[in-house]
Write a protein that holds these residues in place. Sequence first.
Motif, PDB file in Angstrom:
ATOM      1  N   ASN A  52       0.814  -1.215   0.000  1.00 55.89           N
ATOM      2  CA  ASN A  52       0.000   0.000   0.000  1.00 55.89           C
ATOM      3  C   ASN A  52       0.850   1.269   0.000  1.00 55.89           C
ATOM      4  N   LEU A  53       1.981   1.227   0.679  1.00 55.93           N
ATOM      5  CA  LEU A  53       2.843   2.414   0.754  1.00 55.93           C
ATOM      6  C   LEU A  53       3.368   2.847  -0.615  1.00 55.93           C
ATOM      7  N   GLY A 103      -0.872   4.511   6.321  1.00 55.43           N
ATOM      8  CA  GLY A 103      -1.215   5.072   5.020  1.00 55.43           C
ATOM      9  C   GLY A 103      -2.660   5.499   4.902  1.00 55.43           C
ATOM     10  N   ASP A 104      -3.129   5.593   3.645  1.00 54.87           N
ATOM     11  CA  ASP A 104      -4.411   6.227   3.365  1.00 54.87           C
ATOM     12  C   ASP A 104      -5.606   5.296   3.484  1.00 54.87           C
ATOM     13  N   ARG A 105      -5.405   4.015   3.691  1.00 55.89           N
ATOM     14  CA  ARG A 105      -6.561   3.118   3.831  1.00 55.89           C
ATOM     15  C   ARG A 105      -6.348   2.117   4.969  1.00 55.89           C
ATOM     16  N   GLN A 106      -6.077   2.672   6.143  1.00 56.00           N
ATOM     17  CA  GLN A 106      -5.820   1.837   7.308  1.00 56.00           C
ATOM     18  C   GLN A 106      -7.057   1.028   7.697  1.00 56.00           C
ATOM     19  N   GLU A 107      -6.789  -0.210   8.137  1.00 62.28           N
ATOM     20  CA  GLU A 107      -7.853  -1.110   8.555  1.00 62.28           C
ATOM     21  C   GLU A 107      -7.657  -1.468  10.027  1.00 62.28           C
ATOM     22  N   THR A 108      -8.751  -1.645  10.720  1.00 60.58           N
ATOM     23  CA  THR A 108      -8.694  -1.987  12.142  1.00 60.58           C
ATOM     24  C   THR A 108      -8.542  -3.490  12.316  1.00 60.58           C
TER      25      THR A 108
END
Length: 486
Positions: free
Chosen positions: A293-294, A310-315
């Motif tokens: 992703n980076l 980054g821009d689409r972090q997931e929990t």
Amino acid sequence: MKFNILKLVFFIFLFNACKDIEQDKKTIKKPNIIWINADDLGRELACYGNPDIKTPNIDKLAQQGTLYTNAYANAPICSSSRSSQITGMYPTTINSLDHRTINMTTLPDGIKPITEYFKEAGYFIANGSGKDYLRKGGKKDYNFVPSIKYDGKDWSERAEGQPFFAQVQIKYPHRVFEHHKENPINHETVTLPGCYPDHPLLKADWALYLESVQKCDDIVGWVMQRLEDEGLADNTAVFFFGDHGRPHLRDKQFLYEGGLQIPLIVRLPKQVNSGKTDNRLVSLVDVAATSLNLVGIESKHRLHGKVFIGDRQETRDYVFGFRQRAGDADDAIRSITDGKYKLIWNQMPEKPWMQLSSYKRSEYPAFTVYRVLHKNGQLQAPYNQFMADSRPEFEFYDLDNDPNEFNNLVDDENYKDHFKRLKDVLQTNLKNYDKNQILESEETIQKGKNGSQNYFKKKMKKLGLPEAPSDEELLVYWNKTLLGKE
């Protein structure tokens, strides 16, 4: 006429603007990615609060990046963990959980190592062995075929200006431990983890482990200085982690905290995340997804790993652990934690914790110490729990109140809702995660046992001991080697 001239001027302007945009695209540098992967490294670092050790280079990296306090491997042994790391998938899903899988298979369902995605994006793919990279490549230890084809051992071999994805493999602190001449550690003053009895041999072994961690730190310093000297630091994301937890008796090969806890430090280009601490749950399987992703690469299949930067972090709500056969110790264990509670599912509860592991018997003094103390009735509670003839099917721990995982709360009514929740989540997910695992036949398991037992015999010969020494003979050897006692 005037209108046509204006149109012409506009199109010339638009053409030049497009040329400028294309030129800008060509001059923008894609970020490099480096994974610094230390073999068998737990969180025994100064920046993680250990007072007995000096790790200035790793501490500096933490000051320049983000230190993750709740990072875990998803397998407590190298080949299973590394197979998972490089694919971003849990090891059962890719049939890679048995340590150094004997009957290797290809990756299923279009899954491929993330190295392939980097190659497709124009990256140079390197795998080197710390400061020894010019002589040999880095450790792979993947449990699938075919083997990954790396472009080289070091990023210095790439074309000029080519971005790179490089793995720097550090052999420390894997056994056999080595002394750190500049910063020796006094075994009499070290503090053992609470899951181990205060025994002089265990303390001497622990001190040597910490000295080996310091040798790992030396190499981390060398890598980071190279990046500075070569002008690469400001365009390189660095991930530093252990491939699984520490190499001690109740840790490596088990799904207790010591076997799965790892350090994880990430320094982004231009140090944009300097000096932060992040307490979120992170699994080592997440590093692949985050690395892709980076640099803006999309995998063609759904990864088990979650993006944590980054821009689409997931929990991530849970971390899963997996263990199967390791050498001659045949087993099947799964685990889940939410960071506060931990559930371990022993799928072969008839197996004792201390079933024969020829590797551990030959390399771990604690294996011998426990057996001798137990024979003599000297291994006190709670440590003697580990010598039981069998295990409970489920173990459930409150990690805040019992970080050493001694007090099994499976039958405690106060925890029944938490136990049921974790059990349901674990078993529901395993229906998917475990479906591609191919269980080994008895014949294959025996091959693994034969290989481990032959290793033991060769090791004993090398140490000047009988092929099948007694525990007492091994104890004499360890006392002499670690404590200088005859």
